[in-house]
Structure formats: structure tokens, C-alpha cells
Design a protein around this motif. Sequence first.
Motif, PDB file in Angstrom:
ATOM      1  N   ASN A 237       0.789  -1.224   0.000  1.00  0.00           N
ATOM      2  CA  ASN A 237       0.000   0.000   0.000  1.00  0.00           C
ATOM      3  C   ASN A 237       0.825   1.280   0.000  1.00  0.00           C
ATOM      4  N   LEU A 238       2.010   1.238   0.610  1.00  0.00           N
ATOM      5  CA  LEU A 238       2.727   2.483   0.875  1.00  0.00           C
ATOM      6  C   LEU A 238       4.092   2.559   0.207  1.00  0.00           C
ATOM      7  N   VAL A 239       4.480   1.548  -0.532  1.00  0.00           N
ATOM      8  CA  VAL A 239       5.817   1.522  -1.130  1.00  0.00           C
ATOM      9  C   VAL A 239       5.704   1.452  -2.652  1.00  0.00           C
ATOM     10  N   ASP A 240       6.519   2.255  -3.306  1.00  0.00           N
ATOM     11  CA  ASP A 240       6.604   2.214  -4.775  1.00  0.00           C
ATOM     12  C   ASP A 240       7.399   0.975  -5.176  1.00  0.00           C
ATOM     13  N   GLN A 241       6.853   0.164  -6.025  1.00  0.00           N
ATOM     14  CA  GLN A 241       7.451  -1.134  -6.342  1.00  0.00           C
ATOM     15  C   GLN A 241       8.752  -1.008  -7.128  1.00  0.00           C
ATOM     16  N   VAL A 242       8.919   0.042  -7.917  1.00  0.00           N
ATOM     17  CA  VAL A 242      10.129   0.185  -8.733  1.00  0.00           C
ATOM     18  C   VAL A 242      11.298   0.689  -7.891  1.00  0.00           C
ATOM     19  N   THR A 290      17.754   2.106 -13.120  1.00  0.00           N
ATOM     20  CA  THR A 290      18.376   3.388 -12.785  1.00  0.00           C
ATOM     21  C   THR A 290      17.629   4.075 -11.643  1.00  0.00           C
ATOM     22  N   ILE A 291      16.309   4.026 -11.688  1.00  0.00           N
ATOM     23  CA  ILE A 291      15.501   4.615 -10.615  1.00  0.00           C
ATOM     24  C   ILE A 291      15.801   3.921  -9.277  1.00  0.00           C
ATOM     25  N   LYS A 292      15.943   2.605  -9.319  1.00  0.00           N
ATOM     26  CA  LYS A 292      16.221   1.853  -8.102  1.00  0.00           C
ATOM     27  C   LYS A 292      17.582   2.234  -7.521  1.00  0.00           C
ATOM     28  N   LEU A 293      18.599   2.287  -8.400  1.00  0.00           N
ATOM     29  CA  LEU A 293      19.937   2.653  -7.924  1.00  0.00           C
ATOM     30  C   LEU A 293      19.971   4.095  -7.432  1.00  0.00           C
TER      31      LEU A 293
END
Length: 640
Positions: A237-242, A290-293
Amino acid sequence: MTLFRQIYALLFGLFLLVITSLGYVQFTETQSFLVKQMDSDLNNASHSLGIMLVPALESGDDVAAETLVNVIFEGGYYQQIKLTWLVDGKQQVWNNAIRIEGVPQWFIDLDLFTTITKESVITSGWLQLAKIEITAHPGFGYHELWRIISNTIIIFSILFLLAIVCARFGLSYILKPLHALSEHAKKVANRQFGPDMPAPKTKELQELVGAFNSMSAQLKQVFSSLDEEVSALRKKNLVDQVSGLPNRQYMVSRINGWLGEPSSGAIFLAKFDWLEEVHSKYGYQVRDETIKLLSQKLEHHLNEVSPSVIARIAAYEFAFLVTDVEHDQLTKYLQTLLRTLNKEISKAGCKPNEGFAIGVAERTGHMTVSDILAQADNALQKSLKDNKVFHWFETNEHQLFSREQWRDNLTDAIKNKKFQFRWQPVLLTENEEVCQREVYCQLMVNDKLQHAGQFMPYVELLSLGTLMDQCLIETVIDNRLLERNYEPLAINLTFQSISDPHFHSWLQGLLRNTAFPERICFEIPEASVYSDLDNCENLCNIIRDNGAKFGIDHFGRQFGSMSYLQSLRPSYVKLDQSFAYMEDDQHNTELCRALANVAKGLDIQVIVTGIQQQEQLERFTSMRLDAYQGFIAPPIAITF
């Protein structure tokens, strides 16, 4: 009474019964034996004396008869000898006073021996010469009976003491597994699940220990499952998966909670258009990686400058919430953000200082969520329009005091205890009664009232947290606030105090000398638990051991396991204010309920905070929380 004492008392009673029975048998047998012995002695003495007196009686020799009787009488075993001559009726009497040495008078007064008298007639052929009557002296019986009974009592006493000591050590050894089982059961009742107990040698206890270990493991699994459920709901619910960062919903709720409590700081809104360039060049998989890093680098570098909340609120938009810091620290945070961004942009093959824009809005006065987000968005749009990497929203309000001026004002206020206080009631959901009152402090500087949100960042920045907490606690006690009402007073502790061993020692000494320690509650922010669990455990043990209480503030704010509840065992937890502002949907309701179930499963009171209106409170009715707090019941000034 404990099982050990019951068994010990039973063995004590049985042993005492056996000893008493043996003593009684010994006493009666000895008494009977002595009576028979005295009776036999009288018969022998009477027979022997009758034979010896025949010649003297036949010749009528009084002197010879008296001499023979004296020989027997001087032995001391006879109380009286009476000789009656049948020829002329003359009577001779020998008396021995009753004197018994070495025997207590109370024992003699028991009259254990009746008077034994033996009477016989002395004859010579068919001629009756005299009648002799011998009465036994009881002294021999009393003396022998006392000696035997005394020795018996001494021996029985020694045996009794030895038996008691042996029984104590023996029972302690035999019941040691049962004691360990009892301690393990207490820990399970307190929701403390340690390692399994080793199986004892006693067969009956082996099954019991096995059952307890199985029950403990199952309960531990239940709480672990609840913890995992909460983590899964948070992630869903509260975390962006990417990116792995909090999402827009979490950020908005955090901002609501932040604005609802005294604090300071700023919001950064950032738009990273260079990620679109990465997407067009390399595809969405490289973009997502790239978004994750980038997210990991931002969390690593920015949290070293100041604790903050970083969220991905749209495809290429990020938000940064920095709380409890001054303007200079915000500037340093912005510089670190720019430096980290340019490094990642260069790694991605894009040009530094291009393809992104940042808008900054600093919190000033009383603001709503829409106000500060609008200011941050305006700053972002201004940055994009002017083709600059950032823009700081201009405000007419300026910093009241410099850092050194705040140092002087706060040091003076702590030294002279100039803080003013308000308290806010925490109400039970069941009957609307007050269960505790949370204390807030204010400070009058240059005839202007400064709220905690205005000076607390400088308290932390100038390392005055320990001194301030000591000042506030002493003021509460010195002004007898604990005696003014029966409800406990909740006092918030700063991060510095929680990590300061000297504060721990000071607090322990203070609580030991406080009249009503049970009326004090200390609130520890959840962030401190995650950052310094060891010092938190030490402080909580000191508070608990001295009769005071403590709770966890901002419960559920951090993204992490809640297993710390089992080791700290707080009296209550306060749900973070952000939950009061979350969207009213099924997923958020399930998350709040799961958080509450984890705490209530450990017998911890759950208090929801940030309640402004009745409609907000009704959202939590189905969760059956214990109490609530918020401006629905506003703080009240305390007068000394």
C-alpha cells in the motif's frame, strides 16, 4: 504457597509425625520397663530382707534387725521400709526423703510413676515373726526416664535438622526443571519467546516441557506472521514497487502528521526528466534499474546529512520531507541532493545540471498540506521556467534568531527553568475518560511565545537535549504536577537523552526518590528504537524497574520489523499521526488493524493520534483501539 513449600511442608509434617510417634512409643515403653524393673527390685529386696531378718527376729535382737535393714535402705532405692514385730506389735520405720537430682521439677510434677509398695510376712516354719512393708523410691524411675528421653530428643532433633536440610536441597534439585518451566511460562505470558527449554530427566516433566516448547513456538510463529503481514501490507500500500521508496499516499499522510505536530523543516519537490531520456535510449528495464539505484544512493547520502522521508510520487517526480532542522541544514541537504543527482546523471550518460528541477518550500507558521505543497510546486515550476536546477520559495518570514542567539536563549531557559507547559488529555475510546496527559513545553522569548517546533531543531542541533529533558522532568516533579491528578503524565524524550548513559544514571536516581513514579510515562520515538536499540533497552529497563511506564511514539512510521516490541515490552504505543490522514479505504484499514493486532497481541495498549474530528475517530472504531489523542481534545495551559 509455592509447590516447593507445599511439598516441603508435607515432608516436614510427615517427618514430625514419625518422630512424635517414635518418641511416644519410646516414652511409654521406657516408663513401663522402669515400673516393671522397680516392681521386680521390690520383690527381690523383700524376699532377700525377709530371709536375712529371720535369725534376728527369732532371737528378738532389735539392733541386729535394724542393722540389716539399714544395709538395704542405704542403697537409696526405697522411700520407706516399715518393720512390724508380730510378737509385741512393735513397729520400726525407715524413711528416705524424696530428692531427685538432675531432673526438672516440672517433669517430676507429671506424676509419671505411681507409688509401688510391697508387703510380706516373715516366717520361721509355721511361726509368723514380723511383717515388712517396702515402698519404692520414684527417683530412680524419674532419673532414668529423663535421661533416656533427653538423649532421644537430642538424637531426633539432629536427625530432624539433617532431614530438613537434605529435603530442602533434594527438593530444590528435583524441582529445578519445574522452576525453569515456571519461569519459561512467565516469559511466554509476557510474550517473550526465547530458545526451547532442554528436556529434563523426569519423565512426567519431559512431556510438559515438550508441550510448552511447542506452544511457545506456535505463539512465536503467530506473532512473526502478524509482523510479516504488516510488512506485506506496507509494501503493497505504501511503497513504490520500482524504487522501493514510499509512495505518494505515504508522503501526503506524513506531511499531514508533520504539520499537525510542533516541528520545522521543508519539502523538496523534484522532477527528473533525464530519466525519460534514459528510457528512450535504453528501454524501461534500464530506466527502472536506474531509478532503483538512484533511490538507494539518495537514501544513503541524504540521511547522512539529516533524517528525511524520500518518496516517489509520480513516474519522474520525487518528494523529500526534511523535519526538525534549521535553514542552514536545509541548504546543506539541498547541496548533497544536487551532488548525488549529478553523479548519477553522469553515470547514466546524461549531462550534469540538466534534465531536472527542484522546488523547495520551507515550513513557516501555521500551514496546511495544500499550502506547503502549493508553495513547493510553485517553486518547482519556477525552477523549470527559469531553467535552473532549483528554486527556493520566497517567504516574507525570516529566521527569528541566529544559532548563537538560540543557544543563549535555550541555555538561559534551561538554567533558570523558564519553560511553560501545556498538557493534552488522552481519552479512552470506551468511556471517554482521561487515561493520561501528554506534556508539551513552550518558551517565552522577547515577549513572544515560541512553540516547541520552533526551538526543538536547535535543541538537537546544539546537543542540549539531555539538559532540556532533565530540566523539564525536574520542573514537573518540583511543581508537584504528579500530585495534582491521578492520570499519568507523558513526557517526550529527545534522541540525545535516549543515547546518553549519564542521563540513564540520572533518571534512575531521580525515579528512586520520586513519590509517584507510576504516574510518569516516558515516550520514546520509534526512530530511536531502530537507530539505537541497545540504549533503548537499557533505558526502558531502568524506567520499568523503578515503577514508571514508557511508550513508543510514532508507532508504525518506520518501515521495519516490529519484533522490538517483544524485547522492550512498552505499556502503550501511539500510532503515528499519518495514519489519521491516510485515505479511508480497505487496504489502509487492514494495515492499521494489523499494526494494532501486533501490539494488542503483546498486551500493549494502542493509542491513535492526530484525531481532529469525530469523523476521523469513527474510522478507527472497528479496530477497537484503546484510546485516542488529538486536537479533538486540545491542549490546556498548566498554571503553577
